[in-house]
Write a protein that holds these residues in place. Structure first.
Motif, PDB file in Angstrom:
ATOM      1  N   LEU A 243      -0.694 -21.246   0.906  1.00 61.27           N
ATOM      2  CA  LEU A 243       0.384 -20.779   0.042  1.00 61.27           C
ATOM      3  C   LEU A 243       0.731 -21.832  -0.999  1.00 61.27           C
ATOM      4  CD1 LEU A 243       2.842 -19.336   2.739  1.00 61.27           C
ATOM      5  CD2 LEU A 243       1.135 -18.062   1.425  1.00 61.27           C
ATOM      6  N   ARG A 244       0.842 -21.400  -2.252  1.00 65.79           N
ATOM      7  CA  ARG A 244       1.387 -22.244  -3.312  1.00 65.79           C
ATOM      8  C   ARG A 244       2.838 -21.818  -3.507  1.00 65.79           C
ATOM      9  NH1 ARG A 244      -1.302 -25.039  -7.364  1.00 65.79           N
ATOM     10  NH2 ARG A 244       0.841 -25.345  -8.087  1.00 65.79           N
ATOM     11  N   LEU A 245       3.752 -22.477  -2.809  1.00 64.04           N
ATOM     12  CA  LEU A 245       5.146 -22.055  -2.795  1.00 64.04           C
ATOM     13  C   LEU A 245       5.792 -22.142  -4.169  1.00 64.04           C
ATOM     14  CD1 LEU A 245       6.325 -23.679   0.558  1.00 64.04           C
ATOM     15  CD2 LEU A 245       5.662 -21.306   0.133  1.00 64.04           C
ATOM     16  N   ASP A 246       5.405 -23.128  -4.976  1.00 66.43           N
ATOM     17  CA  ASP A 246       5.996 -23.230  -6.310  1.00 66.43           C
ATOM     18  C   ASP A 246       5.607 -22.036  -7.178  1.00 66.43           C
ATOM     19  OD1 ASP A 246       3.346 -24.063  -6.277  1.00 66.43           O
ATOM     20  OD2 ASP A 246       3.631 -25.754  -7.649  1.00 66.43           O
ATOM     21  N   ASN A 259      21.612 -14.776  -5.666  1.00 68.05           N
ATOM     22  CA  ASN A 259      22.472 -15.913  -5.328  1.00 68.05           C
ATOM     23  C   ASN A 259      21.938 -17.165  -6.028  1.00 68.05           C
ATOM     24  OD1 ASN A 259      23.583 -18.237  -3.959  1.00 68.05           O
ATOM     25  ND2 ASN A 259      24.281 -16.844  -2.351  1.00 68.05           N
ATOM     26  N   GLU A 260      22.620 -17.595  -7.067  1.00 65.53           N
ATOM     27  CA  GLU A 260      22.113 -18.685  -7.901  1.00 65.53           C
ATOM     28  C   GLU A 260      22.020 -20.005  -7.128  1.00 65.53           C
ATOM     29  OE1 GLU A 260      23.116 -20.921 -12.143  1.00 65.53           O
ATOM     30  OE2 GLU A 260      24.184 -19.094 -11.568  1.00 65.53           O
ATOM     31  N   ARG A 261      23.017 -20.274  -6.261  1.00 67.88           N
ATOM     32  CA  ARG A 261      23.017 -21.523  -5.512  1.00 67.88           C
ATOM     33  C   ARG A 261      21.816 -21.596  -4.562  1.00 67.88           C
ATOM     34  NH1 ARG A 261      27.871 -23.568  -1.480  1.00 67.88           N
ATOM     35  NH2 ARG A 261      26.942 -25.588  -0.948  1.00 67.88           N
ATOM     36  N   LEU A 262      21.578 -20.487  -3.839  1.00 67.07           N
ATOM     37  CA  LEU A 262      20.443 -20.444  -2.915  1.00 67.07           C
ATOM     38  C   LEU A 262      19.128 -20.499  -3.670  1.00 67.07           C
ATOM     39  CD1 LEU A 262      19.370 -20.145  -0.050  1.00 67.07           C
ATOM     40  CD2 LEU A 262      19.629 -17.660  -0.264  1.00 67.07           C
ATOM     41  N   ARG A 263      19.083 -19.835  -4.835  1.00 63.41           N
ATOM     42  CA  ARG A 263      17.870 -19.836  -5.655  1.00 63.41           C
ATOM     43  C   ARG A 263      17.510 -21.255  -6.094  1.00 63.41           C
ATOM     44  NH1 ARG A 263      19.374 -16.229  -9.358  1.00 63.41           N
ATOM     45  NH2 ARG A 263      19.782 -17.742 -11.015  1.00 63.41           N
ATOM     46  N   GLU A 264      18.510 -22.019  -6.496  1.00 62.13           N
ATOM     47  CA  GLU A 264      18.268 -23.390  -6.931  1.00 62.13           C
ATOM     48  C   GLU A 264      17.827 -24.283  -5.771  1.00 62.13           C
ATOM     49  OE1 GLU A 264      18.156 -24.717  -9.999  1.00 62.13           O
ATOM     50  OE2 GLU A 264      18.320 -22.639 -10.644  1.00 62.13           O
ATOM     51  N   LYS A 265      18.414 -24.065  -4.585  1.00 60.24           N
ATOM     52  CA  LYS A 265      18.018 -24.843  -3.409  1.00 60.24           C
ATOM     53  C   LYS A 265      16.567 -24.563  -3.039  1.00 60.24           C
ATOM     54  CE  LYS A 265      22.404 -25.737  -1.088  1.00 60.24           C
ATOM     55  NZ  LYS A 265      23.196 -25.543   0.155  1.00 60.24           N
ATOM     56  N   LEU A 266      16.191 -23.268  -3.096  1.00 58.54           N
ATOM     57  CA  LEU A 266      14.800 -22.912  -2.799  1.00 58.54           C
ATOM     58  C   LEU A 266      13.847 -23.507  -3.827  1.00 58.54           C
ATOM     59  CD1 LEU A 266      14.886 -19.178  -1.650  1.00 58.54           C
ATOM     60  CD2 LEU A 266      14.142 -21.145  -0.315  1.00 58.54           C
ATOM     61  N   PHE A 270      10.831 -25.947  -2.825  1.00 56.14           N
ATOM     62  CA  PHE A 270       9.439 -25.596  -3.118  1.00 56.14           C
ATOM     63  C   PHE A 270       8.780 -26.595  -4.050  1.00 56.14           C
ATOM     64  CE2 PHE A 270       9.895 -20.751  -2.186  1.00 56.14           C
ATOM     65  CZ  PHE A 270      10.107 -21.064  -0.851  1.00 56.14           C
ATOM     66  N   GLU A 271       9.578 -27.262  -4.885  1.00 59.01           N
ATOM     67  CA  GLU A 271       9.018 -28.314  -5.737  1.00 59.01           C
ATOM     68  C   GLU A 271       8.668 -29.552  -4.921  1.00 59.01           C
ATOM     69  OE1 GLU A 271      11.899 -28.878  -8.802  1.00 59.01           O
ATOM     70  OE2 GLU A 271      11.158 -27.208 -10.028  1.00 59.01           O
ATOM     71  N   GLU A 275       2.959 -26.771  -1.369  1.00 60.76           N
ATOM     72  CA  GLU A 275       1.805 -26.123  -0.749  1.00 60.76           C
ATOM     73  C   GLU A 275       1.926 -26.123   0.777  1.00 60.76           C
ATOM     74  OE1 GLU A 275      -2.156 -27.077  -3.026  1.00 60.76           O
ATOM     75  OE2 GLU A 275      -0.868 -28.841  -3.117  1.00 60.76           O
ATOM     76  N   ILE A 276       1.334 -25.110   1.398  1.00 61.76           N
ATOM     77  CA  ILE A 276       1.244 -25.035   2.858  1.00 61.76           C
ATOM     78  C   ILE A 276      -0.158 -24.583   3.228  1.00 61.76           C
ATOM     79  CG2 ILE A 276       1.975 -23.768   4.921  1.00 61.76           C
ATOM     80  CD1 ILE A 276       4.756 -23.657   3.874  1.00 61.76           C
TER      81      ILE A 276
END
Length: 295
Positions: A243-246, A259-266, A270-271, A275-276
């Motif tokens: 997986l390329r999480l970014d 949810n902007e706060r959760l989106r930014e945390k994710l 991911f940055e 990768e996994i």
């Protein structure tokens, strides 16, 4: 470390003889998990160790084997997700065998339907040697979008392989076929579905561009994802995931999550862990699995 015999004895023994889960647990000696921290990655290792004496259910469960996976070499480097199973027909047959008492009765009707049109389900399963799902990012698109593509590898002499290799004549009355780099891409009527037979692989996608990307990779005009996968693990496996999480964030999560706060945390997570890699393998005394995250 999980003491499976103790769990089986304490919670499942009374009245459970003959139960599939009980019979399976009787064949497992123990499960173990470890975390290995290196200077550039974290590795999660899991082991499922079989008993010295196996029940019939245990023999079925522990009979899978690894194979050299061919599809990573067919998918382009722009793939943001690759999930592959070796011997999917064998796996489905074993699931059906292990859980035949709880499989819905309408499965029998589906089996008969395939037999009626000339493709017995048993033959389809036994001839399917590898199945893969990939999401190929369209890097030319401003939205950084993409599409999924499924790959199924069939034995050379199987009926399905022969049918799709001659699809230009078999389906010519209801499909449209175009040539791309000396290979055929067939459009399904009334939909955006496309398929192409490349060697022994049938590629199916709801768009033409992913199929073209696979052909570009097969022709050597694009780099494949295989070299990226093999930096951390071999392609010989029972099952494999990359997986390329970014990229997954850019193409899927960013536009869906409100949810902007959760989106930014994710996005930040991911940055940091873009990768996994993961796989499942057959070892001498059971199964092992590995999950690798760079740090």
């Amino acid at each position: 470390y999980y003491n499976i015999p103790a769990i089986e004895e304490k919670f499942l023994h009374n009245g459970s003889e003959g139960n599939v889960i009980y019979e399976l647990l009787r064949s497992i000696k123990y499960m173990g998990t470890s975390i290995e921290v290196d200077k550039d990655k974290v590795k999660f290792n899991s082991f499922l160790v079989q008993n010295d004496r196996l029940t019939e259910t245990g023999k079925e469960f522990f009979s899978l084997h690894a194979a050299e996976l061919s599809s990573p070499d067919m998918f382009p480097l722009t793939s943001s997700a690759v999930i592959i199973l070796s011997q999917p027909g064998e796996i489905l047959n074993k699931i059906a065998s292990l859980f035949k008492t709880i499989i819905p009765v309408n499965v029998e009707g589906i089996t008969k339907m395939f037999g009626t049109i000339g493709y017995p389900i048993k033959d389809i399963l036994s001839s399917n040697k590898e199945i893969a799902l990939s999401f190929i990012t369209d890097e030319d698109s401003q939205e950084n979008s993409g599409n999924y593509i499924i790959a199924m590898k069939f034995e050379k002499d199987s009926l399905l392989n022969k049918t799709f290799h001659s699809s230009n004549t078999v389906f010519s009355m209801v499909t449209k076929t175009e040539s791309y780099k000396d290979l055929s891409i067939t459009s399904l009527p009334g939909s955006t579905g496309n398929f192409s037979m490349i060697n022994d692989f049938l590629f199916l996608s709801m768009g033409k561009k992913p199929v073209e990307s696979v052909i570009d990779t097969y022709s050597g005009d694009e780099d494949s994802i295989e070299d990226r996968i093999t930096t951390q693990m071999p392609t010989r496996s029972v099952g494999l995931i990359y997986l390329r999480l970014d990229k997954i964030y850019d193409t899927s999560i960013d536009g869906l999550m409100k949810n902007e706060r959760l989106r930014e945390k994710l996005k930040d997570t991911f940055e940091l862990y873009p990768e996994i890699w993961g796989n499942i393998n057959k070892v001498e005394d059971g199964y092992s699995s590995n999950l690798i995250m760079p740090i």
